[in-house]
Motif scaffolding. Structure first.
Motif, PDB file in Angstrom:
ATOM      1  N   UNK A  48       0.718  -1.298   0.284  1.00  0.00           N
ATOM      2  CA  UNK A  48       0.091   0.289   0.388  1.00  0.00           C
ATOM      3  C   UNK A  48       0.844   0.826   0.247  1.00  0.00           C
ATOM      4  N   UNK A  49       1.939   1.527   0.052  1.00  0.00           N
ATOM      5  CA  UNK A  49       2.944   2.060   0.995  1.00  0.00           C
ATOM      6  C   UNK A  49       3.268   2.876  -0.282  1.00  0.00           C
ATOM      7  N   UNK A  50       3.881   1.992  -1.126  1.00  0.00           N
ATOM      8  CA  UNK A  50       4.954   1.851  -2.788  1.00  0.00           C
ATOM      9  C   UNK A  50       3.344   2.237  -3.584  1.00  0.00           C
ATOM     10  N   UNK A  51       2.221   1.952  -3.384  1.00  0.00           N
ATOM     11  CA  UNK A  51       1.336   1.976  -4.907  1.00  0.00           C
ATOM     12  C   UNK A  51       1.027   3.995  -4.515  1.00  0.00           C
ATOM     13  N   UNK A  52       0.559   3.967  -3.472  1.00  0.00           N
ATOM     14  CA  UNK A  52       0.930   5.638  -2.755  1.00  0.00           C
ATOM     15  C   UNK A  52       1.359   6.526  -3.212  1.00  0.00           C
ATOM     16  N   UNK A  53       3.123   5.955  -3.002  1.00  0.00           N
ATOM     17  CA  UNK A  53       3.834   6.214  -4.128  1.00  0.00           C
ATOM     18  C   UNK A  53       4.315   7.070  -5.359  1.00  0.00           C
ATOM     19  N   UNK A  54       3.642   6.298  -5.887  1.00  0.00           N
ATOM     20  CA  UNK A  54       3.465   6.031  -7.321  1.00  0.00           C
ATOM     21  C   UNK A  54       1.964   6.597  -7.295  1.00  0.00           C
ATOM     22  N   UNK A  55       1.253   7.855  -6.773  1.00  0.00           N
ATOM     23  CA  UNK A  55       0.129   8.031  -6.901  1.00  0.00           C
ATOM     24  C   UNK A  55      -0.789   7.463  -7.473  1.00  0.00           C
ATOM     25  N   UNK A  56      -1.126   6.417  -7.495  1.00  0.00           N
ATOM     26  CA  UNK A  56      -2.123   5.662  -7.264  1.00  0.00           C
ATOM     27  C   UNK A  56      -3.213   6.153  -6.340  1.00  0.00           C
ATOM     28  N   UNK A  57      -4.399   5.952  -7.053  1.00  0.00           N
ATOM     29  CA  UNK A  57      -5.793   6.838  -7.330  1.00  0.00           C
ATOM     30  C   UNK A  57      -6.300   6.028  -5.693  1.00  0.00           C
ATOM     31  N   UNK A  58      -6.660   5.167  -5.515  1.00  0.00           N
ATOM     32  CA  UNK A  58      -6.285   3.794  -4.287  1.00  0.00           C
ATOM     33  C   UNK A  58      -6.528   3.148  -4.451  1.00  0.00           C
ATOM     34  N   UNK A  59      -6.973   1.886  -2.594  1.00  0.00           N
ATOM     35  CA  UNK A  59      -5.853   0.230  -2.798  1.00  0.00           C
ATOM     36  C   UNK A  59      -7.303  -0.217  -1.983  1.00  0.00           C
ATOM     37  N   UNK A  60      -7.970  -1.245  -3.213  1.00  0.00           N
ATOM     38  CA  UNK A  60      -8.452  -2.048  -2.754  1.00  0.00           C
ATOM     39  C   UNK A  60      -8.109  -3.474  -2.512  1.00  0.00           C
ATOM     40  N   UNK A  61      -8.234  -4.197  -1.451  1.00  0.00           N
ATOM     41  CA  UNK A  61      -8.003  -5.407  -1.210  1.00  0.00           C
ATOM     42  C   UNK A  61      -8.869  -6.261  -1.940  1.00  0.00           C
ATOM     43  N   UNK A  62      -8.548  -7.523  -2.652  1.00  0.00           N
ATOM     44  CA  UNK A  62      -9.201  -8.354  -2.486  1.00  0.00           C
ATOM     45  C   UNK A  62      -9.757  -9.262  -1.596  1.00  0.00           C
ATOM     46  N   UNK A  63     -10.852 -10.230  -1.196  1.00  0.00           N
ATOM     47  CA  UNK A  63     -12.266 -10.062  -2.673  1.00  0.00           C
ATOM     48  C   UNK A  63     -12.784  -8.247  -2.244  1.00  0.00           C
TER      49      UNK A  63
END
Length: 242
Positions: free
Chosen positions: A86-101
């Motif tokens: 999650x931290x890496x995702x927002x570092x690359x400016x992701x709008x959101x981070x969804x966990x499956x399911x």
């Protein structure tokens, strides 16, 4: 409509995301991809505005590798089973981070974030970005693709924007502003007060040279054209186009 691509190396996961997105008519799924190479090709081919991106994409790379290879990546919502990225995702400016399911209510919340993010981008960089136009009024902002705009009519310093299957939006902008913003074709200016989207033209009724009536897809009421506008329309549109 917001054009979206689903990138996931699991077929069942892609199907599950399709089912969830079916409840959101403002999202148009333009394709799927399973691997890094397929994702790059699909993004180049379909030009999505939003990508639902898994992190694990097989042996040739992951979601972060995909973003590194894109000069101008679309908006990204990561969809993964791994919370630790999650931290890496927002570092690359992701709008959101969804966990499956992914839960339906969580997806709905994410789509709101996507819309708000696009509004902020538009506000910072102008009226048009990533194929979308922001129609701002004091009470609301409507995000729409140019293809969803059927017509625009001048009203002094204001413009009435007729968006398909949506209430008319009145914007404090001149018609000339939108003429410079929208591609021509398909947008055709028929006179001082009217621009139409030729791609949405469905019927022309011209009982005499005095004027005409046109029907545009997505707009219930027909548009009445005066003599000059009707003549201009006949110049720009051949009969076999309607």
């Amino acid at each position: 409509m917001l054009r979206a691509l689903i990138v996931d190396d699991e077929r069942l996961a892609r199907q599950a995301m399709r089912r969830l997105l079916a409840a959101h008519p403002t999202i148009e799924i333009v394709g799927e991809a399973e691997t890094l190479d397929e994702a790059i090709a699909a993004i180049e081919r379909t030009e999505p505005q939003l990508v639902f991106l898994d992190i694990e994409l097989g042996n040739r790379g992951d979601g972060f590798d995909l973003l590194a290879k894109l000069e101008r990546p679309p908006l990204i919502v990561f969809v993964t089973a791994y919370a630790e990225y999650a931290v890496d995702a927002f570092t690359v400016n992701a709008v959101d981070y969804l966990l499956k399911p992914v839960l339906p209510e969580r997806l709905a919340e994410s789509l709101v974030r996507v819309e708000q993010h696009m509004i902020r981008i538009v506000a910072a960089s102008g009226q048009k970005v990533q194929g979308m136009i922001a129609l701002r009024t004091p009470k609301q902002t409507v995000l729409t693709a140019p293809s969803e705009i059927a017509a625009l009519r001048a009203d002094g310093d204001f413009t009435h924007v007729f968006v398909a299957d949506h209430p008319t939006v009145m914007i404090l902008r001149t018609l000339g502003h939108f003429e410079s913003l929208l591609p021509s074709p398909p947008f055709l200016r028929l006179g001082r007060s009217l621009i139409i989207n030729r791609d949405r033209l469905r019927k022309i009724e011209a009982p005499s040279r005095a004027g005409a009536r046109i029907v545009l897809q997505g707009i219930k009421a027909p548009f009445e054209l005066g003599r000059a506008a009707a003549a201009r329309l006949r110049e720009l549109v051949s009969p076999d186009e309607v």
